[in-house]
Design an enzyme around this catalytic site. Sequence first.
Site, short mmCIF file in Angstrom:
data_model
loop_
_atom_site.label_atom_id
_atom_site.label_comp_id
_atom_site.label_asym_id
_atom_site.label_seq_id
_atom_site.Cartn_x
_atom_site.Cartn_y
_atom_site.Cartn_z
N GLN A 46 0.85 -1.19 0.00
CA GLN A 46 0.00 0.00 0.00
C GLN A 46 0.89 1.25 0.00
O GLN A 46 1.89 1.28 0.74
CB GLN A 46 -0.91 0.05 1.23
CG GLN A 46 -2.05 1.04 1.08
CD GLN A 46 -2.97 1.11 2.30
OE1 GLN A 46 -2.72 0.50 3.32
NE2 GLN A 46 -4.03 1.88 2.19
N MET B 150 -0.46 -3.28 9.16
CA MET B 150 -0.93 -3.25 7.76
C MET B 150 -1.81 -4.47 7.56
O MET B 150 -1.41 -5.60 7.87
CB MET B 150 0.28 -3.28 6.82
CG MET B 150 -0.08 -3.40 5.34
SD MET B 150 -0.98 -1.93 4.73
CE MET B 150 -2.08 -2.70 3.54
N GLU C 182 -6.56 -3.38 12.48
CA GLU C 182 -6.20 -4.17 11.28
C GLU C 182 -7.21 -5.30 11.04
O GLU C 182 -7.56 -5.60 9.91
CB GLU C 182 -4.77 -4.72 11.38
CG GLU C 182 -3.68 -3.67 11.64
CD GLU C 182 -3.75 -2.44 10.77
OE1 GLU C 182 -4.27 -2.51 9.64
OE2 GLU C 182 -3.31 -1.36 11.23
N HIS D 130 -10.23 -4.06 9.30
CA HIS D 130 -10.04 -3.89 7.85
C HIS D 130 -10.46 -5.14 7.07
O HIS D 130 -10.67 -5.06 5.86
CB HIS D 130 -8.57 -3.61 7.54
CG HIS D 130 -8.18 -2.16 7.55
ND1 HIS D 130 -8.81 -1.21 6.79
CD2 HIS D 130 -7.18 -1.51 8.21
CE1 HIS D 130 -8.21 -0.02 6.99
NE2 HIS D 130 -7.23 -0.18 7.84
N TYR E 231 -8.93 9.18 8.96
CA TYR E 231 -9.14 8.31 10.12
C TYR E 231 -10.11 8.95 11.11
O TYR E 231 -11.12 8.36 11.49
CB TYR E 231 -7.82 8.07 10.84
CG TYR E 231 -6.84 7.19 10.11
CD1 TYR E 231 -6.08 7.69 9.07
CD2 TYR E 231 -6.64 5.86 10.48
CE1 TYR E 231 -5.15 6.90 8.40
CE2 TYR E 231 -5.72 5.06 9.82
CZ TYR E 231 -4.98 5.58 8.79
OH TYR E 231 -4.07 4.79 8.14
N ARG F 134 8.60 3.04 13.07
CA ARG F 134 7.22 3.40 12.75
C ARG F 134 7.11 4.91 12.59
O ARG F 134 7.37 5.68 13.52
CB ARG F 134 6.31 2.92 13.88
CG ARG F 134 4.84 3.16 13.64
CD ARG F 134 3.99 2.67 14.80
NE ARG F 134 2.60 3.03 14.58
CZ ARG F 134 1.65 2.95 15.50
NH1 ARG F 134 1.95 2.51 16.72
NH2 ARG F 134 0.41 3.29 15.23
#
Length: 628
Positions: A156, A285, A311, A314, A398, A570
């Site tokens: 992504q 992810m 996650e 998702h 978000y 991160r």
Amino acid sequence: MGRYLPALLSILVLGACSKKQQEVVTPPTSVTDYSYARFDEVAVTHMDMDLTVDFDNQKISGTATFDLDNKAGANVVHFDTWALRILDVTRDGKTASWSLGDSVAILGRPLSVAILPETQHVTVTYETGPDARGVQWLSPAQTLGKKSPYVYTQSQSYHARSWVPCQDAPANRFTYTARVHVPEGLLATMSASNPTEKNAEGVYQFEMKQPIPSYLLALAVGDIEFREIGPRTGVFSEPGMVDKAAAEFSDLEKMMEAAEAMLGPYQWGRYDVLVLPPSFPFGGMENPRLTFATPVLIAGDKSLVSVIVHELAHSWSGNLVTNATWNDFWLNEGFTTYFERRLDEVLYGREYMEMQALLGKRDLDLDFEEYGADNQDMALKLTLGDRDVEEIPTTAAYEKGYLFLRLLEESFGREKFDPFLREYFDTHAFQTMTTERFVTYMKEKLFEGNEALYTELTVDDWIYKPGLPENSPQPKSARFDQVDAQIAAFNKGTKAARLKTEGWTSNEWQRFLDNLPQPVSTARLTDLEDTFHFETMNAVIQRSWFPNVIAAKYEAAYPALEQFLLSIGRRYLLRPVYLKLAETPQGLEWARGVYAKARPGYHSITQQGIDEVLKWDEVATDGGTQPQ
Ligand code: BES
Ligand code: ZN
């Protein structure tokens, strides 16, 4: 660079004059949503990969075979590539003519292959280049075990094309199978059915039976072990962390039950988590069947597991119903943040959920401050144009997305809103969605034609305008009120040891540290650190602690700060700390010194984010250059 010899050969093989014209391979002249693929004309429906992972030369090489659905009877199929070397192309087993178009920034080069309307398969033999931006090669020193190298992909938003040629746009879905050859002693894992044990041959088979968009293609290879958690869940990581990871994520099965109760049956078979080495640029992810996660989540007290809840969510919002274009990114992330919070409420209680919502709101306010609340990037529906989607601030997708869905929930009540959501996901499973189609669906199924209510809630402002409308929901947390009272006490001079911090979790500490007066004196920071030891707490707390250290020029903490910047990958954790450093000339200089050491170990996505903060192109001769 066209390859004309294969073209001539295929004309000879084909013989018939009438077919000559079909062998002219013209690259596409326009681009839709960052992709050269014209999947409305010819769509890839399945991809089979046979890949070899070569650590010595840092190369992935092999073949990708595509099943085609030639809806338009077209005579050319286009794929996206980025820094790939294309070695050979065949169609239905015979040499095909092809060309690689010019390289365009962000997009890379289109690979165009001549086909016949009846062509079933195209096979591309290729290898990755040394600068494949979707692939990070780690030396043994960058892993926990220090013995074996490691490689992983992050596809992504449009990086899959840097490790496999593909139709790299979220609006096309395909199933995939793969065979991956790796050196002895290493395990390969993918966003597919996975092996749980190493084998002597180092050859692993994968199958993803459900059609997915290209950004969910994922591969990781390293000294990886598996631990089962529940009947459908487990964790993969380096051996030194696998037991701790299994303990940290012991709620996985419960999370799945909560998610299914809200969203319907889980459609992907298993749900496992792969904990990566520290350089992984994201918290998590949502690679289907196998979420990739940062090791900082292994905090020892489950304090950061809501990233996994996110996650997992998702698996419905994003992986099942997918944003049709990156302009509709909020459909992936806003919905997922909303479900994350709803599930947090079920799993960890309303108070926990409200604290998370308030911390999210702060991130949103910071983006409004940094980029301007009236910046069009603060709308839910984006207008990216030809900008790099990875350089766009995303908190609005978000957190504003979350607040918008919460507004709908509060306006209609859960008894109406929850079945609406459930039906929306059932109806559109394995499809893509645009903002406009969602609006139409919502008007019909949720508003049931009540235009007055739609106007009253200013839905169009929420979606198409920047900033936060006045009717935004206001999360409330009694625990944060108590934290705020302690901040007030601190401001009046109360010593650290006398603050009432008993039972504080990661959330309360973030709230506390994010809201201290700036700067706190070094004497008082010493008192805080000696009493609470933030530097031993989780990385999310340290993200809130170090800006205080920097504002106060509290030098005693700089070695720990440097260690943080060197050991974390991160981007979300690093960026606010570098931003704070960049506020003063001395801070910027110090940051650049540390960054020179840290940068080679960061993922290209994190490098891109920090390069911008530190204006690295002014310093480094090689900074920011992006080969294609
Ligand atoms: N899909 C995103 C990560 C992503 C976003 C990758 C945009 C590339 C481009 C993932 O689900 C995510 O949102 N991760 C967050 C988790 C957090 C919000 C709980 C992260 O990594 O911070
Ligand atoms: Zn997400």
